[in-house]
Design a protein around this motif. Structure first.
Motif, PDB file in Angstrom:
ATOM      1  N   MET A   1       0.844  -1.190   0.000  1.00 14.16           N
ATOM      2  CA  MET A   1       0.000   0.000   0.000  1.00 14.16           C
ATOM      3  C   MET A   1       0.882   1.244   0.000  1.00 14.16           C
ATOM      4  O   MET A   1       1.705   1.427   0.892  1.00 14.16           O
ATOM      5  CB  MET A   1      -0.921   0.015   1.231  1.00 14.16           C
ATOM      6  N   ALA A   2       0.714   2.100  -1.010  1.00 20.09           N
ATOM      7  CA  ALA A   2       1.519   3.310  -1.099  1.00 20.09           C
ATOM      8  C   ALA A   2       1.115   4.293  -0.015  1.00 20.09           C
ATOM      9  O   ALA A   2      -0.063   4.480   0.274  1.00 20.09           O
ATOM     10  CB  ALA A   2       1.347   3.956  -2.472  1.00 20.09           C
ATOM     11  N   ARG A   3       2.104   4.928   0.597  1.00 22.52           N
ATOM     12  CA  ARG A   3       1.877   5.985   1.580  1.00 22.52           C
ATOM     13  C   ARG A   3       1.936   7.313   0.826  1.00 22.52           C
ATOM     14  O   ARG A   3       2.968   7.674   0.249  1.00 22.52           O
ATOM     15  CB  ARG A   3       2.955   5.931   2.649  1.00 22.52           C
ATOM     16  N   THR A   4       0.824   8.043   0.795  1.00 20.66           N
ATOM     17  CA  THR A   4       0.747   9.275   0.019  1.00 20.66           C
ATOM     18  C   THR A   4       0.443  10.450   0.925  1.00 20.66           C
ATOM     19  O   THR A   4      -0.511  10.413   1.707  1.00 20.66           O
ATOM     20  CB  THR A   4      -0.335   9.163  -1.072  1.00 20.66           C
ATOM     21  N   LEU A   5       1.262  11.489   0.834  1.00 21.20           N
ATOM     22  CA  LEU A   5       1.066  12.729   1.575  1.00 21.20           C
ATOM     23  C   LEU A   5       0.339  13.717   0.673  1.00 21.20           C
ATOM     24  O   LEU A   5       0.759  13.939  -0.468  1.00 21.20           O
ATOM     25  CB  LEU A   5       2.403  13.331   2.004  1.00 21.20           C
ATOM     26  N   VAL A   6      -0.728  14.300   1.167  1.00 23.49           N
ATOM     27  CA  VAL A   6      -1.453  15.334   0.421  1.00 23.49           C
ATOM     28  C   VAL A   6      -1.289  16.646   1.176  1.00 23.49           C
ATOM     29  O   VAL A   6      -1.678  16.746   2.348  1.00 23.49           O
ATOM     30  CB  VAL A   6      -2.936  14.980   0.256  1.00 23.49           C
ATOM     31  N   ILE A   7      -0.728  17.641   0.516  1.00 20.48           N
ATOM     32  CA  ILE A   7      -0.490  18.947   1.130  1.00 20.48           C
ATOM     33  C   ILE A   7      -1.596  19.892   0.673  1.00 20.48           C
ATOM     34  O   ILE A   7      -1.707  20.216  -0.513  1.00 20.48           O
ATOM     35  CB  ILE A   7       0.890  19.515   0.729  1.00 20.48           C
ATOM     36  N   GLY A   8      -2.431  20.326   1.610  1.00 17.59           N
ATOM     37  CA  GLY A   8      -3.548  21.213   1.304  1.00 17.59           C
ATOM     38  C   GLY A   8      -4.867  20.526   1.557  1.00 17.59           C
ATOM     39  O   GLY A   8      -5.202  19.530   0.905  1.00 17.59           O
ATOM     40  N   GLY A   9      -5.628  21.071   2.525  1.00 23.00           N
ATOM     41  CA  GLY A   9      -6.907  20.478   2.894  1.00 23.00           C
ATOM     42  C   GLY A   9      -8.096  21.200   2.312  1.00 23.00           C
ATOM     43  O   GLY A   9      -9.196  21.122   2.865  1.00 23.00           O
ATOM     44  N   ALA A  17      -7.494  13.148  -1.563  1.00 19.21           N
ATOM     45  CA  ALA A  17      -7.277  12.193  -0.483  1.00 19.21           C
ATOM     46  C   ALA A  17      -8.369  11.124  -0.470  1.00 19.21           C
ATOM     47  O   ALA A  17      -8.088   9.929  -0.293  1.00 19.21           O
ATOM     48  CB  ALA A  17      -7.225  12.933   0.850  1.00 19.21           C
ATOM     49  N   LEU A  18      -9.621  11.535  -0.668  1.00 19.04           N
ATOM     50  CA  LEU A  18     -10.719  10.573  -0.713  1.00 19.04           C
ATOM     51  C   LEU A  18     -10.539   9.605  -1.884  1.00 19.04           C
ATOM     52  O   LEU A  18     -10.740   8.393  -1.743  1.00 19.04           O
ATOM     53  CB  LEU A  18     -12.051  11.302  -0.841  1.00 19.04           C
ATOM     54  N   GLY A  19     -10.167  10.133  -3.042  1.00 26.58           N
ATOM     55  CA  GLY A  19      -9.976   9.280  -4.206  1.00 26.58           C
ATOM     56  C   GLY A  19      -8.806   8.332  -4.043  1.00 26.58           C
ATOM     57  O   GLY A  19      -8.899   7.143  -4.403  1.00 26.58           O
ATOM     58  N   LEU A  20      -7.701   8.819  -3.520  1.00 27.00           N
ATOM     59  CA  LEU A  20      -6.526   7.970  -3.355  1.00 27.00           C
ATOM     60  C   LEU A  20      -6.775   6.863  -2.336  1.00 27.00           C
ATOM     61  O   LEU A  20      -6.339   5.724  -2.524  1.00 27.00           O
ATOM     62  CB  LEU A  20      -5.327   8.828  -2.937  1.00 27.00           C
ATOM     63  N   GLN A  21      -7.488   7.197  -1.273  1.00 31.21           N
ATOM     64  CA  GLN A  21      -7.835   6.148  -0.314  1.00 31.21           C
ATOM     65  C   GLN A  21      -8.713   5.089  -0.970  1.00 31.21           C
ATOM     66  O   GLN A  21      -8.516   3.887  -0.787  1.00 31.21           O
ATOM     67  CB  GLN A  21      -8.539   6.740   0.906  1.00 31.21           C
ATOM     68  N   SER A 145       8.103  19.677  12.447  1.00 31.03           N
ATOM     69  CA  SER A 145       7.700  18.295  12.207  1.00 31.03           C
ATOM     70  C   SER A 145       7.942  17.904  10.756  1.00 31.03           C
ATOM     71  O   SER A 145       8.104  18.765   9.880  1.00 31.03           O
ATOM     72  CB  SER A 145       6.232  18.094  12.570  1.00 31.03           C
ATOM     73  N   THR A 146       7.973  16.601  10.504  1.00 30.07           N
ATOM     74  CA  THR A 146       8.153  16.082   9.159  1.00 30.07           C
ATOM     75  C   THR A 146       7.188  14.916   8.931  1.00 30.07           C
ATOM     76  O   THR A 146       6.643  14.346   9.884  1.00 30.07           O
ATOM     77  CB  THR A 146       9.586  15.581   8.919  1.00 30.07           C
ATOM     78  N   ALA A 147       6.997  14.593   7.668  1.00 31.10           N
ATOM     79  CA  ALA A 147       6.227  13.405   7.295  1.00 31.10           C
ATOM     80  C   ALA A 147       6.860  12.841   6.033  1.00 31.10           C
ATOM     81  O   ALA A 147       7.260  13.596   5.142  1.00 31.10           O
ATOM     82  CB  ALA A 147       4.766  13.754   7.048  1.00 31.10           C
ATOM     83  N   THR A 148       6.959  11.528   5.971  1.00 26.87           N
ATOM     84  CA  THR A 148       7.588  10.866   4.824  1.00 26.87           C
ATOM     85  C   THR A 148       6.613   9.887   4.193  1.00 26.87           C
ATOM     86  O   THR A 148       5.876   9.178   4.894  1.00 26.87           O
ATOM     87  CB  THR A 148       8.867  10.130   5.256  1.00 26.87           C
ATOM     88  N   GLY A 149       6.602   9.858   2.868  1.00 22.50           N
ATOM     89  CA  GLY A 149       5.734   8.947   2.140  1.00 22.50           C
ATOM     90  C   GLY A 149       6.364   8.511   0.843  1.00 22.50           C
ATOM     91  O   GLY A 149       7.495   8.886   0.508  1.00 22.50           O
ATOM     92  N   ASP A 150       5.613   7.718   0.093  1.00 22.37           N
ATOM     93  CA  ASP A 150       6.068   7.280  -1.215  1.00 22.37           C
ATOM     94  C   ASP A 150       5.802   8.332  -2.284  1.00 22.37           C
ATOM     95  O   ASP A 150       6.538   8.417  -3.274  1.00 22.37           O
ATOM     96  CB  ASP A 150       5.360   5.980  -1.590  1.00 22.37           C
ATOM     97  N   LEU A 151       4.715   9.107  -2.100  1.00 21.06           N
ATOM     98  CA  LEU A 151       4.319  10.137  -3.047  1.00 21.06           C
ATOM     99  C   LEU A 151       3.869  11.370  -2.276  1.00 21.06           C
ATOM    100  O   LEU A 151       3.434  11.266  -1.124  1.00 21.06           O
ATOM    101  CB  LEU A 151       3.163   9.652  -3.928  1.00 21.06           C
ATOM    102  N   LEU A 152       3.940  12.537  -2.934  1.00 25.32           N
ATOM    103  CA  LEU A 152       3.445  13.770  -2.333  1.00 25.32           C
ATOM    104  C   LEU A 152       2.621  14.514  -3.383  1.00 25.32           C
ATOM    105  O   LEU A 152       3.098  14.756  -4.498  1.00 25.32           O
ATOM    106  CB  LEU A 152       4.582  14.643  -1.825  1.00 25.32           C
TER     107      LEU A 152
END
Length: 391
Positions: A1-9, A17-21, A145-152
C-alpha cells in the motif's frame, strides 16, 4: 500500500485524499490553517461535472448537506431585460444538479468525510520544504515536524509552497484582468427566485447572484481595472467596498445596485488570477493538482469542479498504472488539455477578449459534460488509453 502525503486540505486536496484512499493508498492530509478555514466572503458553484466527480468519490451525500441546488440560469442585459431563462444541466437529477455553497462549508464537509473514513487530517501543518529522495519524499513543516511517504500531492492552492519544488520561479500566478467582489445580502425584493442563478451583463461589470431557500442572496461582481496591491486585505467593511462597486453597478438598470447597497456585512474582493500555460506539474515523486497547477480566472466558475475532476482522474491513474511516475504522466495527458482550455476561455472572458454564449459559459460552472469526460470520470472503468482532447 503506497503511503501518500497530500499537502492542502481545501477542495482539491481533500477530494484527492478521498480518491486515493478509495484506490488503495494510505493517505495523510496536511492543512496549513489551524481549522477548516471557513471564510465569510467567497462562495462557489459546483457544476454538473463537479457533482459527477463527487459521486465517483462517494461524497455526494456529505456535500449536499450544505448549500442549495440551482436548476436554471437567467441572463439579464444592462437594461434589466431578461435575455434567457433556461434549465441548467443536471436539473432533473438531484445528484448532478448545480450546487451553490460557501467555500469554507465545502472544505469542512470534505475534511469531515475524510476523517470519518479514518484518514489522518492534520491541521496547522504549514509546508516549508520538500525533500525527494530515492527511497521516499519528506515534507518539512514550519513547526519542525516532518512526514515521509512514497508520493506527495501538492494541492496547496494559488500560492503553493509545493510548486517551488516542481517548477521554477517563473511559474507564478498572474493577474487575469479583473477584481472579483463577493458578498451576501438578506431579503431583497424581486430576487426571490430560488433555484435560479441570475447573470447580469452590465456595461461596466459582470454581476451574478443566487438566492438561498432562507432568502439570503449570494452575489459576486467582476470588474476590470488595475490589480489590488498585494498588501491590501481581501476583507474590508462593506461600506468601503460599496463605494468602489456601486457607481459601476448603478450605471445599469436591474437588481445589482440594490443587492450590493443592502449588503450589511463585510465583503471580500480578490484579484482574478491564473497560472501560465505549460507550468510543470510533476517531478519525481511530487505532483501538483488543482489551483496549484492550473488556477484560472473565476469567470467560467469551473475552479472547484475542475479540482474535483483532478481528484478522480489522479486516483484512477495511480490505480491503473503500476509505476507512479508513469501514472503522473498519464494523469497530465488526460488533464492538461481540459484545464488549460478553461484557463484560456476564462481569462478571455475576464479580459473582454471572449464573449460567452447566452446559454453556456455565461453561467458560473457552465460546462459541456460530454461522453469522453463521463468515461474518464467513471470509477468502475479503466482510465481511457486515448485522451480524446476532452474539454
Amino acid at each position: 500500500m503506497a503511503r501518500t502525503l497530500v499537502i492542502g486540505g481545501g477542495i482539491a486536496g481533500t477530494a484527492a485524499a478521498l480518491g486515493l484512499q478509495k484506490a488503495g493508498h494510505d493517505v495523510a492530509l496536511f492543512e496549513a490553517h489551524p481549522d477548516t478555514a471557513e471564510d465569510i466572503g467567497a462562495f462557489l458553484t459546483l457544476a454538473t461535472n463537479g457533482m459527477r466527480a463527487l459521486a465517483q468519490l462517494d461524497a455526494t451525500d456529505a456535500v449536499t448537506t450544505v448549500g442549495f441546488p440551482l436548476t436554471s440560469l437567467r441572463l439579464l442585459d444592462h437594461t434589466g431585460t431578461e435575455v434567457t431563462h433556461a434549465p441548467l444541466a443536471g436539473a432533473d437529477d438531484p445528484a448532478l444538479r448545480y450546487r451553490c455553497l460557501r467555500r469554507g462549508e465545502l472544505n469542512a464537509v470534505l475534511q469531515a468525510e475524510a476523517a470519518r473514513r479514518g484518514m489522518a487530517v492534520v491541521h496547522g501543518a504549514r509546508l516549508v520544504s520538500v525533500d525527494d529522495g530515492p527511497d521516499g519524499v519528506t515534507a518539512h513543516f514550519a513547526d519542525g515536524s516532518t512526514a515521509t511517504g512514497d508520493l506527495l500531492i501538492g494541492a496547496d492552492g494559488l500560492n503553493s509552497a509545493v510548486r517551488g519544488h516542481v517548477a521554477d520561479l517563473a511559474a507564478q500566478p498572474r493577474y487575469a484582468g479583473q477584481r472579483v467582489f463577493y458578498g451576501y445580502t438578506d431579503g431583497i425584493p424581486g430576487t426571490a427566485d430560488t433555484g435560479a442563478i441570475t447573470m447580469v451583463r452590465g456595461s461596466k461589470s459582470a454581476f451574478g447572484y443566487a438566492v438561498s431557500p432562507e432568502g439570503e442572496t449570494y452575489w459576486f461582481a467582476r470588474v476590470a481595472g488595475e490589480p489590488l496591491p498585494a498588501d491590501r486585505p481581501a476583507y474590508r467593511a462593506a461600506g468601503e467596498r460599496r463605494e468602489e462597486l456601486l457607481p459601476l453597478l448603478r450605471a445599469d438598470a436591474g437588481p445589482a445596485g440594490d443587492i450590493v447597497a443592502a449588503c450589511a456585512d463585510r465583503t471580500m474582493v480578490v484579484n482574478a488570477a491564473e497560472m501560465p500555460l505549460g507550468t510543470p506539474w510533476h517531478v519525481g515523486r511530487v505532483l501538483l493538482i488543482g489551483d496549484a497547477a492550473h488556477a484560472a480566472s473565476p469567470a467560467t466558475g469551473q475552479g472547484a469542479s475542475m479540482a474535483l475532476e483532478d481528484a478522480v482522474v489522479l486516483a484512477k491513474a495511480l490505480r491503473d498504472t503500476p509505476d507512479p511516475r508513469t501514472a503522473f504522466t498519464v494523469y497530465e495527458q488526460h488533464r492538461r488539455p481540459r484545464v488549460e482550455h478553461n484557463i484560456i476561455v476564462s481569462g478571455g472572458i475576464s479580459r473582454g477578449t471572449h464573449t460567452p454564449s447566452r446559454t453556456n459559459s455565461a453561467a458560473p460552472g457552465a460546462s459541456r459534460v460530454d461522453d469522453a469526460l463521463i468515461r474518464q470520470l467513471a470509477w468502475e472503468t479503466p482510465l481511457p488509453a486515448g485522451v480524446d482532447g476532452e474539454r
